[in-house]
Design an enzyme around this catalytic site. Structure first.
Site, PDB file in Angstrom:
ATOM      1  N   ASN A 226      52.576  39.162  44.745  1.00 52.19           N
ATOM      2  CA  ASN A 226      51.955  38.374  45.715  1.00 52.19           C
ATOM      3  C   ASN A 226      51.658  38.976  47.136  1.00 52.19           C
ATOM      4  O   ASN A 226      51.455  38.388  48.190  1.00 52.19           O
ATOM      5  CB  ASN A 226      52.908  37.148  45.975  1.00 52.19           C
ATOM      6  CG  ASN A 226      54.285  37.341  46.415  1.00 52.19           C
ATOM      7  OD1 ASN A 226      54.616  38.678  46.775  1.00 52.19           O
ATOM      8  ND2 ASN A 226      55.104  36.522  46.438  1.00 52.19           N
TER       9      ASN A 226
ATOM     10  N   HIS B 282      54.039  41.089  48.911  1.00 50.33           N
ATOM     11  CA  HIS B 282      55.242  40.981  49.738  1.00 50.33           C
ATOM     12  C   HIS B 282      55.610  42.306  49.731  1.00 50.33           C
ATOM     13  O   HIS B 282      55.535  43.271  48.795  1.00 50.33           O
ATOM     14  CB  HIS B 282      56.283  40.274  48.978  1.00 50.33           C
ATOM     15  CG  HIS B 282      57.373  40.674  47.780  1.00 50.33           C
ATOM     16  ND1 HIS B 282      57.314  39.675  46.872  1.00 50.33           N
ATOM     17  CD2 HIS B 282      57.963  41.676  47.814  1.00 50.33           C
ATOM     18  CE1 HIS B 282      58.096  40.395  45.849  1.00 50.33           C
ATOM     19  NE2 HIS B 282      58.569  41.713  46.527  1.00 50.33           N
TER      20      HIS B 282
ATOM     21  N   ASP C  83      66.119  46.027  51.749  1.00 52.03           N
ATOM     22  CA  ASP C  83      66.644  44.888  51.456  1.00 52.03           C
ATOM     23  C   ASP C  83      67.781  44.682  50.522  1.00 52.03           C
ATOM     24  O   ASP C  83      68.198  45.685  49.779  1.00 52.03           O
ATOM     25  CB  ASP C  83      65.669  43.925  50.870  1.00 52.03           C
ATOM     26  CG  ASP C  83      64.729  44.574  49.751  1.00 52.03           C
ATOM     27  OD1 ASP C  83      65.225  45.346  49.020  1.00 52.03           O
ATOM     28  OD2 ASP C  83      63.605  44.364  49.589  1.00 52.03           O
TER      29      ASP C  83
ATOM     30  N   GLU D  51      58.069  37.426  52.443  1.00 51.93           N
ATOM     31  CA  GLU D  51      57.099  36.865  51.535  1.00 51.93           C
ATOM     32  C   GLU D  51      56.031  36.340  52.272  1.00 51.93           C
ATOM     33  O   GLU D  51      55.805  36.109  53.596  1.00 51.93           O
ATOM     34  CB  GLU D  51      58.081  35.555  50.828  1.00 51.93           C
ATOM     35  CG  GLU D  51      59.281  36.065  50.113  1.00 51.93           C
ATOM     36  CD  GLU D  51      58.675  36.584  48.802  1.00 51.93           C
ATOM     37  OE1 GLU D  51      57.772  36.704  48.568  1.00 51.93           O
ATOM     38  OE2 GLU D  51      59.747  36.822  48.003  1.00 51.93           O
TER      39      GLU D  51
END
Length: 242
Positions: free
Chosen positions: A136, A138, A67, A143
């Protein structure tokens, strides 16, 4: 899944580097998927030391990063491009043409995303994908959502991700709100996956990754469907694993 629980971040970094170096030694022209963030930094330091001791050669290795932020110049100190060159590429013998990071002029991003996936395909797919994990769940910047994009795509970063990444910037307001991320199909299409996690704040995400139900609301839980995943965690990140 193979889960290795180690005593410390230093041991995690050493073990991760040994797994990556073994891949490169066994297949010198390996295609590596590389992650950024604080967790892999120790792994990269160890890989640099192995290179300096002539124990590993990156000259034939091809890399694809997971990313990159949208809106940061590649030379910005918090861009993932800068991260990779500062932590690895400037210190070892990767060929420049073998380095792939998912960023392009912003008006061409949609087209670039499609080209990035095709380039991974032409390289033969990823042999070993290194992953970190968000609090979370990800992976990359995939996400939690009721559905996930399969290919490389533009993503709006979750509030938890922006908050977590704000420690690298002067303020939360400086954190980019969007990024380009490799999609789940390229990640899950990797022949091997290495997931790293350190610290008590990752314990819930690791529990859900290993023992939770498979759901796009916890993207890392999809790794349960992959045939060759190695997870290396320190004791703090492993505290909720039963």
């Amino acid at each position: 899944m193979r889960v290795h629980i180690v005593e410390s971040y230093e041991e995690l970094s050493t073990k991760a580097a040994s797994i990556v170096s073994s891949q490169v030694i066994l297949k010198p022209n390996s295609v590596l998927g590389l992650a950024t963030g604080s967790t892999p930094e120790g792994m990269y330091r160890n890989l640099v030391q192995l290179y300096k001791r002539d124990l590993i050669d990156f000259s034939e290795v091809i890399s694809f990063n997971l990313d990159e932020y949208i809106g940061l110049d590649a030379n910005h100190q918090q861009s993932y491009t800068s991260y990779m060159f500062n932590n690895l590429f400037n210190h070892v013998n990767f060929k420049e043409e073998h380095i792939n990071i998912p960023i392009e002029a912003e008006d061409k991003l949609q087209e670039f995303c499609l080209k990035y996936d095709k380039k991974i395909e032409r390289a033969g797919g990823i042999d070993l994908q290194v992953l970190g994990i968000g609090t979370n769940g990800h992976i990359g910047f995939n996400e939690p959502d009721n559905k996930l994009k399969t290919g490389t795509h533009i993503v709006d970063l979750a509030e938890e991700t922006i908050e977590a990444n704000s420690r690298f910037f002067n303020s939360k307001e400086e954190v980019p709100k969007q990024a380009v991320s490799m999609g789940m199909s390229s990640i899950m299409g990797s022949k091997k996956i290495l997931l790293l996690a350190s610290g008590e704040n990752k314990a819930e995400a690791i529990k859900n990754t290993i023992n939770g139900k498979i759901t796009t609301e916890v993207p890392s839980s999809l790794l349960q469907l992959h045939p060759d995943v190695t997870i290396v965690v320190d004791k703090a990140a492993a505290k909720l694993i039963k």
